[in-house]
Design a protein around this motif. Structure first.
Motif, PDB file in Angstrom:
ATOM      1  N   ALA A  98     -36.648  11.835  50.034  1.00  0.00           N
ATOM      2  CA  ALA A  98     -35.333  12.443  49.862  1.00  0.00           C
ATOM      3  C   ALA A  98     -35.508  13.791  49.179  1.00  0.00           C
ATOM      4  CB  ALA A  98     -34.443  11.540  49.008  1.00  0.00           C
ATOM      5  N   MET A  99     -34.830  14.817  49.686  1.00  0.00           N
ATOM      6  CA  MET A  99     -34.902  16.143  49.077  1.00  0.00           C
ATOM      7  C   MET A  99     -33.757  16.280  48.079  1.00  0.00           C
ATOM      8  SD  MET A  99     -37.554  17.259  50.523  1.00  0.00           S
ATOM      9  CE  MET A  99     -37.629  18.946  50.007  1.00  0.00           C
ATOM     10  N   ILE A 100     -34.107  16.650  46.840  1.00  0.00           N
ATOM     11  CA  ILE A 100     -33.110  16.816  45.786  1.00  0.00           C
ATOM     12  C   ILE A 100     -33.310  18.194  45.179  1.00  0.00           C
ATOM     13  CG2 ILE A 100     -32.264  15.954  43.576  1.00  0.00           C
ATOM     14  CD1 ILE A 100     -33.351  13.218  44.392  1.00  0.00           C
ATOM     15  N   GLY A 101     -32.329  19.084  45.348  1.00  0.00           N
ATOM     16  CA  GLY A 101     -32.472  20.441  44.830  1.00  0.00           C
ATOM     17  C   GLY A 101     -33.712  21.094  45.400  1.00  0.00           C
ATOM     18  N   GLY A 102     -34.569  21.608  44.529  1.00  0.00           N
ATOM     19  CA  GLY A 102     -35.796  22.247  44.976  1.00  0.00           C
ATOM     20  C   GLY A 102     -36.961  21.283  45.061  1.00  0.00           C
ATOM     21  N   GLY A 103     -36.765  20.010  44.715  1.00  0.00           N
ATOM     22  CA  GLY A 103     -37.849  19.038  44.727  1.00  0.00           C
ATOM     23  C   GLY A 103     -37.606  17.924  45.710  1.00  0.00           C
ATOM     24  N   SER A 104     -38.430  16.905  45.606  1.00  0.00           N
ATOM     25  CA  SER A 104     -38.254  15.754  46.478  1.00  0.00           C
ATOM     26  C   SER A 104     -38.591  14.468  45.736  1.00  0.00           C
ATOM     27  CB  SER A 104     -39.137  15.874  47.723  1.00  0.00           C
ATOM     28  OG  SER A 104     -40.505  15.812  47.365  1.00  0.00           O
ATOM     29  N   VAL A 105     -38.096  13.376  46.268  1.00  0.00           N
ATOM     30  CA  VAL A 105     -38.381  12.047  45.732  1.00  0.00           C
ATOM     31  C   VAL A 105     -38.938  11.229  46.884  1.00  0.00           C
ATOM     32  CG1 VAL A 105     -37.408   9.982  44.663  1.00  0.00           C
ATOM     33  CG2 VAL A 105     -36.498  12.222  44.066  1.00  0.00           C
ATOM     34  N   GLU A 123     -53.442  12.068  43.464  1.00  0.00           N
ATOM     35  CA  GLU A 123     -53.281  13.201  42.549  1.00  0.00           C
ATOM     36  C   GLU A 123     -52.360  14.223  43.180  1.00  0.00           C
ATOM     37  OE1 GLU A 123     -55.934  16.533  40.195  1.00  0.00           O
ATOM     38  OE2 GLU A 123     -56.936  14.892  41.224  1.00  0.00           O
ATOM     39  N   ASN A 124     -51.405  14.735  42.386  1.00  0.00           N
ATOM     40  CA  ASN A 124     -50.448  15.712  42.895  1.00  0.00           C
ATOM     41  C   ASN A 124     -50.018  16.606  41.740  1.00  0.00           C
ATOM     42  OD1 ASN A 124     -48.322  17.191  43.908  1.00  0.00           O
ATOM     43  ND2 ASN A 124     -47.348  15.461  44.920  1.00  0.00           N
ATOM     44  N   PRO A 125     -50.497  17.862  41.692  1.00  0.00           N
ATOM     45  CA  PRO A 125     -50.163  18.751  40.580  1.00  0.00           C
ATOM     46  C   PRO A 125     -48.680  19.117  40.512  1.00  0.00           C
ATOM     47  CG  PRO A 125     -51.448  19.910  42.249  1.00  0.00           C
ATOM     48  CD  PRO A 125     -51.413  18.472  42.651  1.00  0.00           C
ATOM     49  N   LEU A 126     -47.922  18.850  41.585  1.00  0.00           N
ATOM     50  CA  LEU A 126     -46.485  19.150  41.582  1.00  0.00           C
ATOM     51  C   LEU A 126     -45.628  17.960  41.135  1.00  0.00           C
ATOM     52  CD1 LEU A 126     -46.234  21.179  44.905  1.00  0.00           C
ATOM     53  CD2 LEU A 126     -46.439  22.049  42.574  1.00  0.00           C
ATOM     54  N   ARG A 127     -46.257  16.809  40.931  1.00  0.00           N
ATOM     55  CA  ARG A 127     -45.497  15.610  40.561  1.00  0.00           C
ATOM     56  C   ARG A 127     -45.019  15.719  39.113  1.00  0.00           C
ATOM     57  NH1 ARG A 127     -48.613  11.181  42.182  1.00  0.00           N
ATOM     58  NH2 ARG A 127     -49.874  11.437  40.328  1.00  0.00           N
ATOM     59  N   LEU A 128     -43.766  15.371  38.891  1.00  0.00           N
ATOM     60  CA  LEU A 128     -43.190  15.340  37.551  1.00  0.00           C
ATOM     61  C   LEU A 128     -43.377  13.974  36.896  1.00  0.00           C
ATOM     62  CD1 LEU A 128     -39.878  17.207  38.406  1.00  0.00           C
ATOM     63  CD2 LEU A 128     -41.896  18.153  37.267  1.00  0.00           C
ATOM     64  N   GLU A 129     -43.116  12.916  37.664  1.00  0.00           N
ATOM     65  CA  GLU A 129     -43.230  11.555  37.131  1.00  0.00           C
ATOM     66  C   GLU A 129     -43.285  10.548  38.275  1.00  0.00           C
ATOM     67  OE1 GLU A 129     -39.748  11.160  34.691  1.00  0.00           O
ATOM     68  OE2 GLU A 129     -38.467  10.710  36.381  1.00  0.00           O
ATOM     69  N   ILE A 184     -42.491   2.166  44.414  1.00  0.00           N
ATOM     70  CA  ILE A 184     -42.967   3.360  43.734  1.00  0.00           C
ATOM     71  C   ILE A 184     -42.063   4.538  44.103  1.00  0.00           C
ATOM     72  CG2 ILE A 184     -44.930   4.937  43.487  1.00  0.00           C
ATOM     73  CD1 ILE A 184     -46.515   2.284  44.502  1.00  0.00           C
ATOM     74  N   MET A 185     -41.600   5.263  43.071  1.00  0.00           N
ATOM     75  CA  MET A 185     -40.760   6.432  43.277  1.00  0.00           C
ATOM     76  C   MET A 185     -41.458   7.615  42.602  1.00  0.00           C
ATOM     77  SD  MET A 185     -36.801   7.172  42.211  1.00  0.00           S
ATOM     78  CE  MET A 185     -37.101   7.288  40.464  1.00  0.00           C
ATOM     79  N   GLU A 186     -41.828   8.622  43.388  1.00  0.00           N
ATOM     80  CA  GLU A 186     -42.487   9.820  42.856  1.00  0.00           C
ATOM     81  C   GLU A 186     -41.523  10.996  42.897  1.00  0.00           C
ATOM     82  OE1 GLU A 186     -46.714  10.530  43.838  1.00  0.00           O
ATOM     83  OE2 GLU A 186     -46.390   8.966  45.344  1.00  0.00           O
ATOM     84  N   ASN A 187     -41.318  11.641  41.746  1.00  0.00           N
ATOM     85  CA  ASN A 187     -40.493  12.845  41.660  1.00  0.00           C
ATOM     86  C   ASN A 187     -41.414  14.049  41.670  1.00  0.00           C
ATOM     87  OD1 ASN A 187     -37.975  11.566  41.391  1.00  0.00           O
ATOM     88  ND2 ASN A 187     -38.404  11.153  39.249  1.00  0.00           N
ATOM     89  N   VAL A 188     -41.220  14.940  42.649  1.00  0.00           N
ATOM     90  CA  VAL A 188     -42.071  16.118  42.813  1.00  0.00           C
ATOM     91  C   VAL A 188     -41.199  17.354  42.794  1.00  0.00           C
ATOM     92  CG1 VAL A 188     -43.722  17.234  44.366  1.00  0.00           C
ATOM     93  CG2 VAL A 188     -43.678  14.748  44.192  1.00  0.00           C
ATOM     94  N   ARG A 189     -41.681  18.420  42.122  1.00  0.00           N
ATOM     95  CA  ARG A 189     -40.880  19.668  42.100  1.00  0.00           C
ATOM     96  C   ARG A 189     -40.986  20.396  43.409  1.00  0.00           C
ATOM     97  NH1 ARG A 189     -44.657  22.656  37.667  1.00  0.00           N
ATOM     98  NH2 ARG A 189     -45.764  20.802  37.444  1.00  0.00           N
TER      99      ARG A 189
END
Length: 189
Positions: A98-105, A123-129, A184-189
Motif C-alpha cells: 500500500a502506498m501512503i504519502g511518499g512511502g509504502s507499507v 536488509e532495506n536502508p529505506l525501512r523505518l520499522e 509482517i508489516m514493513e513501513n518504508v519511506r
C-alpha cells in the motif's frame, strides 16, 4: 428451485499425510491455509490448492481428500457447498503493498516450521520499522541470522506483536511443534 447448502471445516493435517472429508458438494474453496496442499475429489487426480483458491465441479462429489505432502503440519479452513455460493471474505495469500504519502507499507505472511530459521525481512536502508504479529500458538524468536531459542534474541508470544525500528535483515526461529504463522508489516519511506 435448487437448494444451496454450505459447511465450513477446520483441520490440522499432519506432515506427509492426508484426511478425508465426507461432505457432498459441487463447490470447494480454501478460505485459509498455513501452506499449499493438494485435494482429491472422489478419488480423482490430485489438484493444487492454496489459500483463496476454489473450484466448482460440473458433477457433484461426495468426499474430498486433503493431502499434505510437506514435512510440517498444516492447518486448513475449507468451505464445501452445493448450489451457488457467494463469498466476499478477503483472502490474501501473497504480499500486499500500500502506498501512503511518499512511502509504502508492505504486508506479508511467513510460516515458520519447528526448528526452522527463516529470513522474514531483507536488509532495506529505506525501512523505518517492521511490525511482526505472531498468529501461531507458541513463541517465535526474532533476530539476526543466528537467531535461536538460546541467547539474547527478541521473543514474540502467541497472539502478540512487536514493532522493531531496523534497516537490517530479520530472521525468525520457532522451536515449537507445528507451524507458527507471522504477519509482517514493513513501513518504508
Amino acid at each position: 428451485m435448487s437448494r444451496t447448502t454450505s459447511r465450513e471445516f477446520r483441520y490440522t493435517v499432519d506432515a506427509n499425510s492426508s484426511i478425508v472429508i465426507p461432505a457432498p458438494g459441487q463447490v470447494f474453496r480454501c478460505i485459509n491455509a498455513s501452506a499449499s496442499f493438494e485435494i482429491e475429489i472422489d478419488n480423482a487426480t490430485a489438484i493444487f490448492c492454496d489459500q483463496g483458491l476454489g473450484y466448482r465441479f460440473e458433477t457433484p462429489f461426495t468426499k474430498v481428500r486433503v493431502i499434505n505432502d510437506s514435512a510440517a503440519d498444516i492447518t486448513v479452513q475449507i468451505l464445501i457447498a452445493e448450489g451457488d455460493v457467494m463469498d466476499s471474505r478477503l483472502s490474501l495469500p501473497g504480499d500486499l503493498v500500500a502506498m501512503i504519502g511518499g512511502g509504502s507499507v508492505t504486508f506479508s505472511r511467513k510460516n515458520i516450521a519447528s526448528g526452522e530459521r527463516k529470513l522474514i525481512a531483507t536488509e532495506n536502508p529505506l525501512r523505518l520499522e517492521v511490525t511482526i504479529a505472531n498468529e501461531g500458538n507458541a513463541p517465535v524468536y526474532i533476530g539476526g541470522d543466528d537467531v535461536s531459542f538460546w541467547g539474547a534474541h527478541m521473543s514474540i508470544a502467541a497472539g502478540y506483536e512487536r514493532t522493531i525500528k531496523t534497516t537490517g535483515e530479520l530472521y525468525a526461529y520457532s522451536q515449537a511443534a507445528g507451524i507458527q504463522t507471522l504477519q509482517i508489516m514493513e513501513n518504508v519511506r
